[in-house]
Design a protein around this motif. Sequence first.
Motif, short mmCIF file in Angstrom:
data_model
loop_
_atom_site.label_atom_id
_atom_site.label_comp_id
_atom_site.label_asym_id
_atom_site.label_seq_id
_atom_site.Cartn_x
_atom_site.Cartn_y
_atom_site.Cartn_z
N CYS B 284 1.88 -9.28 0.51
CA CYS B 284 1.51 -11.21 -0.13
C CYS B 284 1.89 -11.45 -0.95
N GLY B 285 2.77 -11.15 -2.01
CA GLY B 285 3.59 -10.89 -3.34
C GLY B 285 4.86 -11.85 -2.47
N GLU B 286 5.24 -11.10 -1.78
CA GLU B 286 5.61 -11.66 -0.91
C GLU B 286 5.91 -13.15 -0.20
N GLN B 448 3.89 6.66 0.00
CA GLN B 448 2.41 6.32 0.43
C GLN B 448 1.75 4.99 0.24
N PHE B 449 2.93 4.75 -0.84
CA PHE B 449 2.57 3.21 -1.67
C PHE B 449 3.06 2.30 -0.47
N THR B 450 3.88 2.22 -0.07
CA THR B 450 4.87 1.13 0.51
C THR B 450 3.93 1.46 1.75
N ASN B 451 3.89 2.09 2.64
CA ASN B 451 3.88 3.36 3.87
C ASN B 451 2.04 2.23 4.00
N ASP B 452 0.92 2.58 3.30
CA ASP B 452 0.13 1.65 3.27
C ASP B 452 0.11 0.25 3.37
N GLU B 453 0.45 -0.58 2.48
CA GLU B 453 1.00 -2.27 2.09
C GLU B 453 1.75 -3.14 3.25
N CYS B 461 9.64 -0.25 8.55
CA CYS B 461 9.10 0.19 7.92
C CYS B 461 8.38 0.55 7.68
N ARG B 462 7.47 0.53 9.44
CA ARG B 462 5.75 0.87 9.22
C ARG B 462 6.49 2.12 9.71
N ASP B 463 7.35 2.67 10.35
CA ASP B 463 7.37 3.94 10.59
C ASP B 463 8.60 5.22 9.63
N CYS B 501 11.87 -7.87 6.20
CA CYS B 501 11.06 -8.35 4.37
C CYS B 501 11.51 -7.54 3.01
N GLY B 502 11.73 -8.18 1.77
CA GLY B 502 12.29 -7.34 1.20
C GLY B 502 11.40 -5.97 0.93
N LEU B 503 10.16 -5.73 1.26
CA LEU B 503 9.69 -4.25 1.38
C LEU B 503 9.94 -3.14 1.88
N GLY B 504 10.12 -3.72 3.19
CA GLY B 504 10.92 -2.90 3.31
C GLY B 504 12.25 -1.96 3.12
N THR B 505 13.04 -3.48 2.64
CA THR B 505 14.21 -3.42 1.99
C THR B 505 15.06 -2.71 0.79
N THR B 506 13.99 -3.01 0.75
CA THR B 506 13.82 -1.79 -0.65
C THR B 506 12.85 -0.21 -1.25
N LEU B 507 12.17 -0.27 0.11
CA LEU B 507 10.99 1.22 -0.16
C LEU B 507 11.80 2.15 -0.38
#
Lengths: 127, 625, 289
Positions: B284-286, B448-453, B461-463, B501-507
């Motif tokens: 939700c920060g995105e 682990q963090f990004t996987n949770d989030e 991103c998910r898998d 989104c940025g979460l996936g592209t930077t994870l």
Amino acid sequence: MAQLTLDELRKKRKEAQKGIYLREGKYKSKIIVHMGTCGIAVGAREIVTAFLEEIEILTEKDVILTTSGCAGLCSMEPMATVELLNSPSVKYGNLTTDKARRIFKEHILGGNIVTDYAIGIGSEKGG
Amino acid sequence: MAVRRIELMLCTGTGCVAGGAFRISEALEKEIQKQGLEKEISVIITGCNGFCGHGPLMLVQPDGIFYGFLTPEDIPFLVQEHFLKGRPVKKLMFSPPEKKEPVPLLSEIPFFKKQLLIVLRNRGIIDPEKIDEYIARDGFTALEKVLTSMTPDDVINEITRSGLRGRGGAGFPTGTKWKICRAEQKMPKYIICNCDEGDPGAFMDRSVFESDPLSAMEGMIIGGYAIGASHGYIYARSEYPLAIKRMNLSISSAKDYGLMGKNILGTDFSFDLEIRQGSGAFVCGEETSLILSIEGRGPEPIQRPPFPAQSGIWGCPTVINNVETWATIPVIINRGADWFSKIGTETSKGTKIFSLVGKINNAGLIEVPMGITLKEIVYDIGGGIPDNKKFKAVQTGGPSGGCIPYSMIDIPIDFESLIEAGSMMGSGGMIVMDEDTCMVDVAKFFIQFTNDESCGKCTTCRDGSEALHKVLTDITNGDGKEVDLEFLEEVGNAIKDASACGLGTTLPNPVLSTLKYFRDEYEAHIKERRCPALVCKNLIKYYILPEKCTGCKLCLKNCPPGAIKGELKHIHIIDQSKCTKCGTCLDVCPPKVSAIIKVSGKEMENITGIEEPYPVKRKGGKNET
Amino acid sequence: MSDKVGAVAVLGGGISGMQAALDLAESGLKVYLVDNKPAIGGVMAQLDKTFPTNDCAMCTMAPRLVEIGRHKDIEIITLSDIEKIEGEAGNFKVILNKKPRYINEEKCTGCGTCITNCPTRNKVQPIEKTKVELEPQFKDKVTEIIRINKDRKGPLMTILQQINSTFNYLPENVLNYVSQEVGYPLSHILKIATFYSSLSIVPRGKHIINVCMGTACYVKGSGRLMERLSDVLEIKENETTPNMLFTLKLVRCIGCCGLAPAIMIGDNVYGKLTPKDIPGIIEKYKTII
Ligand SMILES: Cc1cc2nc3c(=O)[nH]c(=O)nc-3n(C[C@H](O)[C@H](O)[C@H](O)COP(=O)(O)O)c2cc1C
Ligand code: SF4
Ligand code: SF4
Ligand code: SF4
Ligand code: FES
Ligand code: FES
Ligand code: FES
């Protein structure tokens, strides 16, 4: 509270600045009251109050008051040191509240050393 | 207002409150009363001072003396000695670890010396719950200036010329964003302040709202004037109750004064603010996700463009900026774009707040000019690593960032050089790691963090994070294979390419950067089944050195699963089949003895723990039985 | 087996029927793919993700749908019920009852215009719903929360947050009530309620212990605090003690990184902890009832 107009905001700011002047570190003169055990015993606390009362009626708050330890001249207590910006500090001894008020008016506001009560001029290491 | 002789600026940020700041303030009030000093001294409650690692703390004004690690028991002595008799108390001052003499003045403490406070200009100076104190520190002068002498386009030009870039992570030029939004025809427009602060290890946004909430709000009002918006939202993390309380207070006092609401300062510009809370979702920060979250829709990020500046909340043009960005605006307006753009580097102007935490002596919040080197931050401001341990890396940019190794400690900190180093600015977390931190474990932690989030919308991103996590878990468990490293790189790059989104592209960054700089650690885990930092539980054993153990039974008494065998004055033995590797024994073994060690790799082979305890025998020692 | 015929009927056009039809057609047989629904695809076409791999359902299905549609040897017979099957393995006779479609399948391009213009479909069809009543313990507070927020823009998050913090979780019937009063479908409310980590649809303990697993706390050993808490409380992460006093949760940074490792119980933060400190803190909370 009613909404402020521009002028009221500016006035409010001026007013509020007086409330926080201690934190700005900007001052023209500084009074140090020596508060060793002996100083307190002979009335240094009253001197502090007297100075504070004088500061309170100032509109331009540019005087700060601090305390320090025993100055080593116990016989002359209560004592205070006055420092004006860019001039040597002056030590006063055997103060009373009246003397303090006079020093405040003549030295701090007027810029003239009250030679009657002064016991030393120039920097000394305070405690 | 009565005149005081001394003002005690007591920090009541979350950190210091956790340490008991309110108990300190009670003790102060009590003792001040007792000494009859209540007319001469006042206690001012301020927001976070930044030096949180030394809290609870206060600053004595006008002397500028800093006291840290206060306890209520110290207070009576302190009040009598310093505030009554004028003798500052040395033992409560800050002492740098290497020097014996304490440093009395806050301005002399190295932690504060190299800092340049723009955003945090009021921290520790004003009471955040009193609007008058903000006003006294030139609060709302920028708003005055904007409303009386600048057109919205002037404001945008000024911000553009200052070179200010967003502090929320990506560093997008703020002026450009505003310009795009202003150009949109659709009305109404909205302002959003992003205070979701999801990056673990970063707390500058919390601090700004706790110590100087009105500065960010003034920035938002100015932003509203510039783009033509009359409504704004602050999206705050629910984990920040104190910050939210102070936001609410500030909004209502600003409304009282007519500095917010209808017809601000008698002009025809109106602006209102509303607080919305998050509920614990990093994504939700995105910005697009944040907007959906406020709207009450499913907060999975959506494709940009259109950017929020074109079509944001309720489908209307919306400028969304970070807290720090907003709090910088009033200063730029007041002091001018030219002044601001002189600070910092060619591409990154101004200052940035970092939270300097982890294995560092002076943990806390710092504001420094861009372009300062990592070395200055870690050693000059941070005071180096505790316990003489070796510096290993600094992690910046949160879960999107990477680890910067010792060899690159001389890099200047700005947006570009951090990206070049395989990390990024992010919101400004700087987590210092020493030799006891395992880089594979850290990479696993972030995944682990990004996987949770991860919101779960994109397969990559998910898998992908799941796949990375599985491999990293295998490696830390000692089941790694050499091909795994290639796999990590390949999957990592695929995730970067294909997430929305940025979460996936930077994870993958934490994995890729540690792989780049700390490949040897990965290899040690895989080839030698050894964890060099002695962290990964499956790869270590606890062992009692027979030549050191004095047989004091301390470890035996404290071991939760009862894995230690021993008797008084016998060499204790850890039964490896029972040990859960909790580390308690290592904590309790007296430091003078330090008989317990951790071992990894080859050394583990002969440690089984099947021996029985035997009497302590030392040559000529008093321990002889 | 005698008189084998070169054709197969696959009954049921779900994902397995589709795959069977494709495999059979690939091996050279003529396939009739029969389904009683208007379209093939079955249940999987309604899913977002599939167990256990979490793969996207549409990603798995779409290529097969396309292939079946194009395959020269597969004939799709939809909207058809089986009347009778006779014969034996290798040679069956199937009698189907094909329902009318009112359109000419040969000519329909699937443009969907008829759907948007259908007069019946466009009429609101009221679904019989029983009115949700709140239990007495929830009634006053929930109606108040809804009253305050209902007319704001985008009220759902705020309403859920306030209910969650009032009752420490989101009771099922209250969500039904919110759906009825505020007008969001229950499915949407549940999606929101399960997306955020601080909202819970199961009851939680009086004291919620948030162990910070942010980076700063992690490198300073918050993992060990979690283990110790789990030991002392005899519950695992995300569980609640049987006496409903404590719920153990993990958070990602509570903004006190300077005091790492830190935990937060209710609104109180405890910093610079070691596992040794845990039992004492828990004891304190046991007595605040
Ligand atoms: C996964 C993710 C998390 C983010 N979290 C935050 C955050 O916690 N705070 C923040 O200000 N920006 C965050 N951002 C960046 C925002 O999307 C947005 O760029 C920023 O708020 C814009 O403000 P700025 O221009 O002032 O930086 C995040 C981005 C992503 C992709
Ligand atoms: S990259 Fe991850 S978090 Fe972002 S939209 Fe895709 S699945 Fe969601
Ligand atoms: S690490 Fe923990 S379980 Fe193992 S011996 Fe030490 S105290 Fe016991
Ligand atoms: S605590 Fe240390 S010295 Fe004492 S018995 Fe254990 S290993 Fe030996
Ligand atoms: S909370 Fe007190 S210094 Fe940060
Ligand atoms: S990921 Fe769902 S359609 Fe491809
Ligand atoms: S990482 Fe634990 S409080 Fe920030």
